[in-house]
Design a protein around this motif. Structure first.
Motif, PDB file in Angstrom:
ATOM      1  N   GLN A   1      60.442 -49.731  43.619  1.00 56.74           N
ATOM      2  CA  GLN A   1      58.910 -50.305  44.406  1.00 56.74           C
ATOM      3  C   GLN A   1      59.333 -49.986  45.568  1.00 56.74           C
ATOM      4  O   GLN A   1      58.032 -48.882  45.979  1.00 56.74           O
ATOM      5  CB  GLN A   1      59.210 -51.974  44.905  1.00 56.74           C
TER       6      GLN A   1
ATOM      7  N   GLY B   1      49.147 -49.322  36.491  1.00 49.44           N
ATOM      8  CA  GLY B   1      49.737 -48.835  37.692  1.00 49.44           C
ATOM      9  C   GLY B   1      48.744 -47.883  37.513  1.00 49.44           C
ATOM     10  O   GLY B   1      47.842 -47.720  36.857  1.00 49.44           O
TER      11      GLY B   1
ATOM     12  N   TYR C   1      53.246 -49.727  38.743  1.00 49.70           N
ATOM     13  CA  TYR C   1      53.148 -51.495  39.168  1.00 49.70           C
ATOM     14  C   TYR C   1      53.828 -52.279  38.796  1.00 49.70           C
ATOM     15  O   TYR C   1      54.748 -53.308  38.900  1.00 49.70           O
ATOM     16  CB  TYR C   1      52.050 -51.769  39.866  1.00 49.70           C
TER      17      TYR C   1
ATOM     18  N   ASN D   1      57.078 -54.201  40.355  1.00 45.29           N
ATOM     19  CA  ASN D   1      57.119 -55.459  40.365  1.00 45.29           C
ATOM     20  C   ASN D   1      58.611 -56.426  39.775  1.00 45.29           C
ATOM     21  O   ASN D   1      58.424 -57.821  40.006  1.00 45.29           O
ATOM     22  CB  ASN D   1      55.939 -56.413  40.334  1.00 45.29           C
TER      23      ASN D   1
ATOM     24  N   LEU E   1      53.325 -55.056  43.895  1.00 40.82           N
ATOM     25  CA  LEU E   1      52.406 -54.159  43.444  1.00 40.82           C
ATOM     26  C   LEU E   1      50.685 -53.909  42.930  1.00 40.82           C
ATOM     27  O   LEU E   1      49.833 -53.435  43.190  1.00 40.82           O
ATOM     28  CB  LEU E   1      52.714 -52.183  43.465  1.00 40.82           C
ATOM     29  N   SER E   2      49.946 -55.400  42.147  1.00 42.68           N
ATOM     30  CA  SER E   2      49.301 -55.386  42.056  1.00 42.68           C
ATOM     31  C   SER E   2      47.741 -55.104  42.332  1.00 42.68           C
ATOM     32  O   SER E   2      46.977 -55.005  41.901  1.00 42.68           O
ATOM     33  CB  SER E   2      49.431 -57.072  41.379  1.00 42.68           C
TER      34      SER E   2
ATOM     35  N   GLY F   1      48.052 -52.750  44.898  1.00 40.73           N
ATOM     36  CA  GLY F   1      48.403 -51.419  45.643  1.00 40.73           C
ATOM     37  C   GLY F   1      48.664 -51.335  46.043  1.00 40.73           C
ATOM     38  O   GLY F   1      49.769 -52.713  46.969  1.00 40.73           O
TER      39      GLY F   1
END
Length: 389
Positions: free
Chosen positions: A18, A278, A304, A308, A331-332, A334
């Motif tokens: 991450q 991603g 991503y 996560n 990060l879903s 971004g």
């Protein structure tokens, strides 16, 4: 494996941690967003070129613009990306979306009211696809009878992401995309210099004293990203949310009795099952990352979905935790300058949809094992095509 893995056969670096991904996303000057959809973009461009051989130049330009999502927002780098966000941020900020909450509620309530009861049905067809499409159409102030067109356009726009197609399929996709272009070009021109609250009028008239106005191709490109990414990703979020509820009656009962738990629940589903697995970046200079000497022009896949579930960032990352202190730190959507501009809309539609679904039902039961679900054939988009409850 990780936090960086080099796949020699694909000539690509996969980044899974991450903090590394966030660092890369904060530095678009070195890690360009010029090709965020990865290898499939090159394959799609070649397939398009072959299919467009006998077309006129205007048709070819439009087709390639839709393929590239108009080179706006997530397919653009600063300073153009910064200009796009400044011009369009206001139309999608939380307060702007709040104005439409009553209409969103009516759409979801009406859809849920007519769902079959006490029988097996495909909830994707009946609810999770039409809900975000109708909500987006309402925000754009597009007639409700264009629902089927929105779904067809979204499918065509997303068909080139992370997969390949036959030549006949490419030709059909191009025709659907051109139909999309024609509709939105006319709508945008009709709304120029008009004063209205809807999102499409805001796009048509986006301007500021500091920024150059959007070109028509940029406006249509933004609509392509809204229709393609916005509706489809929210649909996938709803699918996985309903799957989680159907598999856990205790969780379902808990959320049915407490509306305040809907938002953290959705953040956990976003983290665990991101609709977009991603994005890709291209290096603009030689760089060293975690002892890897990465040359200029190299492709990186920012995964991503792996980040996560990073144990360095989340305690018990594979579990749903409604009290997780860093619930929105996934990060879903971004991160950095390219964080999703439509995140507020996706959250609002999903929160209302799940709450209304729980209020109008006593139980939601899955009749499919999750391992038997027919997954979408894509290394970027994460979802399934049918889900029976």
């Amino acid at each position: 494996l990780g936090p960086i893995v080099f796949l020699k056969e694909y000539d690509i670096y996969i980044v899974t941690r991450q903090d590394l991904i966030k660092s890369i996303n904060r530095n678009p000057k070195i890690f360009s967003n010029q090709n965020p959809l990865g290898p499939s973009s090159k394959d799609a461009a070649a397939a398009y070129s072959a299919a467009l051989k006998n077309r006129d130049s205007d048709f070819i330009e439009r087709a390639m613009t839709v393929l590239a999502r108009g080179n706006v927002l997530f397919t653009a780098d600063p300073p153009e990306h910064t200009r796009h966000r400044r011009l369009l941020n206001g139309a999608l900020k939380r307060s702007a979306i709040e104005k439409f909450k009553d209409q969103i509620n009516v759409i979801n309530t009406d859809l849920i009211t007519i769902l079959p009861r006490n029988e097996v049905f495909n909830i994707i067809e009946y609810f999770t696809v039409p809900s975000p499409i109708r909500c987006l159409a309402k925000l754009l102030d597009v007639p409700a009878e264009r629902d089927a067109d929105f779904y067809r356009w979204a499918s065509a726009i997303n068909s080139t992401i992370g997969t390949s197609m036959s030549s006949d399929k490419v030709k059909q996709v191009i025709e659907d995309q051109m139909d999309f272009w024609g509709f939105f070009e006319n709508e945008l021109k009709d709304r120029e210099n008009r004063n209205a609250d809807d999102l499409l009028t805001a796009i048509a008239n986006a301007e500021s004293a500091e920024e150059a106005p959007l070109k028509l191709s940029e406006k249509v490109g933004f609509c392509a990203q809204l229709v393609g990414a916005g509706a489809d990703t929210t649909s996938k979020l709803l699918d996985y949310s309903i799957l989680a509820l159907a598999q856990d009656p205790k969780l379902q009962k808990k959320l049915r009795s407490d509306k305040t738990l809907i938002a953290p629940f959705l953040e956990e589903i976003l983290r665990l099952e991101p609709p977009v697995q991603g994005m890709f970046r291209v290096t603009t200079e030689d760089i060293t990352l975690e002892k890897f000497s990465i040359p200029r022009g190299a492709h990186l896949w920012l995964l991503y979905a792996a980040a996560n579930r990073d144990e360095n960032a989340f305690v018990c990352p594979h579990q749903i935790n409604l009290a997780r202190p860093s619930a929105t730190d996934h990060l879903s959507f971004g991160s950095g300058p390219h964080i999703c501009i439509g995140a507020n809309l996706a959250r609002k539609v999903a929160e209302n949809a799940i709450w209304e679904l729980l209020q109008q039902t006593r139980a939601i039961v899955s009749v499919q094992d999750s391992s038997a679900l027919n997954m979408q054939s894509s290394y970027i988009m994460h979802g399934f095509s049918e889900f029976s409850v």
